[in-house]
Enzyme design. Structure first.
Site, short mmCIF file in Angstrom:
data_model
loop_
_atom_site.label_atom_id
_atom_site.label_comp_id
_atom_site.label_asym_id
_atom_site.label_seq_id
_atom_site.Cartn_x
_atom_site.Cartn_y
_atom_site.Cartn_z
N ASP A 1 1.03 -1.15 0.15
CA ASP A 1 -0.10 -0.10 0.02
C ASP A 1 1.10 1.29 0.01
O ASP A 1 0.98 1.84 1.08
CB ASP A 1 -0.92 -0.04 1.23
CG ASP A 1 -2.00 1.14 1.32
OD1 ASP A 1 -2.25 1.62 -0.10
OD2 ASP A 1 -2.55 1.36 2.22
N GLU B 1 -2.35 10.63 -0.89
CA GLU B 1 -3.74 9.81 -0.72
C GLU B 1 -3.98 9.36 0.78
O GLU B 1 -5.33 8.90 1.03
CB GLU B 1 -3.30 8.45 -1.54
CG GLU B 1 -4.62 7.58 -1.75
CD GLU B 1 -4.92 6.40 -0.72
OE1 GLU B 1 -6.09 5.76 -0.86
OE2 GLU B 1 -4.20 6.21 0.10
N GLU B 2 -2.95 9.02 1.69
CA GLU B 2 -3.24 8.59 2.88
C GLU B 2 -3.90 9.48 3.77
O GLU B 2 -4.27 9.14 5.04
CB GLU B 2 -2.14 7.89 3.64
CG GLU B 2 -1.47 6.69 3.06
CD GLU B 2 -2.40 5.39 2.98
OE1 GLU B 2 -3.44 5.45 3.66
OE2 GLU B 2 -1.89 4.20 2.23
#
Length: 405
Positions: free
Chosen positions: A157, A191-192
């Site tokens: 991820d 994105e996180e």
């Protein structure tokens, strides 16, 4: 003279093996003239591939190992994005660094960039292949291997997917299956947390794509039918301090918040036959000063994975928390996504997490979600990806690209 030549060759071979061991590569995949560079900031990272020149193509495992050993916790993506720029340029791509936040805008004091890469001069392509490079702030995982498992933050991820995408691109390019104008690579930051990288790319990169967008996240190398939406928000509540023996003299902000939160946890929220139930998570709670004092303030971070009808969920949360004693602030609001899964040969999966795909809502192309590794280990200290999954992902990405040419 002959003995000197033999000694020189032997010395070069020894140096080659030593350098390869440091960098996690096979010595026979390296050129003996590759320089070993060091950095006072992080010598381990730089010994592992930083700014090493090579005209040879990367193996997907070597690519992941090198990329994942460079910390890119959300907000701290500067070093890995510049490393990735160098790698893609060395492989012959035209690479643009898109500024997302300069060092004055960023809370970390580091400039933050996206990367957009393509062959030649054609920026607008039929297909864009994308992954985020930032990693979750759950904590560092010391790089280690267990059998064929590669354990490190970002393994699945989403640096594993990014590595698979890059290698797939060059295998197709070298086989003349794709040409200039067919495929571009877009790697983003943030994105996180709040998706600022992809949001910036869509709003101001000024590139267009006509057929498909392929996004990388851990899907167990299955093709995703869709994923839940993100409704991320903060709640603040205010009260009045008093001695805890006399609660009637005060007003507990924490108790007020907990009663509201419990109502939300027990509410019937929208359900999707494809994506499943909507779920609520209270991520953090901060408030109060001592056990014997009625607290006058609390702040909580909350996250709802929305399966359907996000507008209804938003209206309910606003009515619940926007009161005389509390206020909610939206951090991220992304609708559930139903994706393309028309490519034959893939197992299918529905994902309970969210991605950057909602930012592509205005772009009329087919959207795919695919990548190696399992979301069950992402955001945990057990994050890993297997070597087999990495190699299989290259095949998968190649199939997704060629199907959409």
């Amino acid at each position: 003279m002959f003995l000197k030549s033999v000694f020189l060759v032997y010395s070069l071979l020894v140096l080659r093996v030593y350098a390869a061991n440091i960098m996690g590569l096979s010595p026979f995949k390296m050129s003996v003239i590759q320089p070993l560079l060091s950095s006072s900031k992080n010598s381990q990272i730089d010994c592992d591939h930083h700014s090493v020149k090579s005209s040879k193509r990367w193996d997907v495992v070597d690519m992941l190992k090198a990329m994942a050993k460079i910390d890119s916790t959300v907000g701290y993506e500067y070093e890995v994005m510049h490393w990735l720029r160098d790698v893609l340029e060395e492989q012959g791509m035209t690479v643009e660094m898109q500024l997302v936040e300069d060092e004055h805008q960023s809370v970390t004091g580091l400039a933050r960039h996206n990367i957009y890469a393509y062959m030649g001069k054609t920026r607008d392509t039929s297909i864009v292949v994308s992954s985020h490079i930032d990693t979750n702030p759950e904590g560092n995982i010391p790089y280690h291997e267990i059998g064929e498992e590669i354990h490190v933050r970002g393994a699945c991820d989403a640096k594993g997917p990014a590595a698979g995408q890059i290698v797939a691109f060059f295998e197709l390019w070298d086989a003349s299956i794709i040409k200039e104008g067919d495929v571009s690579l877009l790697f983003v930051i943030g994105e996180e947390y709040n998706g600022i990288g992809m949001k910036t790319a869509v709003e101001s990169l000024n590139a267009t794509w006509s057929k498909a967008a392929i996004f990388g996240e851990p899907t167990e190398n299955k093709l995703s039918k869709g994923h839940k939406g993100n409704f991320r928000f903060d709640v603040e509540a205010w009260g009045k301090k008093s001695h805890s023996g006399y609660p009637e003299l005060g007003f507990s902000a924490i108790e007020f918040y907990l009663r509201k939160a419990n109502t939300l946890l027990n509410a019937e929220l929208p359900y999707s036959p494809v994506l499943g139930p909507t779920t609520v998570n209270i991520g953090t709670i901060h408030g109060g000063v001592a056990a014997n004092i009625i607290p006058d303030y609390v702040k909580a971070e909350m996250y709802i994975r929305v399966a359907d009808d996000i507008e209804k969920v938003k209206a309910y949360v606003e009515e619940l928390f926007n009161t005389e004693h509390s206020q909610m602030t939206i951090v991220q609001y992304l609708k559930p996504q139903y994706l393309s899964f028309d490519v034959p040969g893939f197992e299918l999966i529905a994902c309970a997490y969210a991605t950057d795909i909602p930012y592509f809502e205005s772009i009329d192309v087919k959207k795919y979600l695919y990548g190696p590794g399992s979301i069950s280990v992402a955001h945990t200290q057990a994050e890993f990806v297997t070597v087999t999954d990495l190699y299989d992902s290259v095949i998968g990405y190649k199939n997704l690209i060629t199907y959409n040419l």
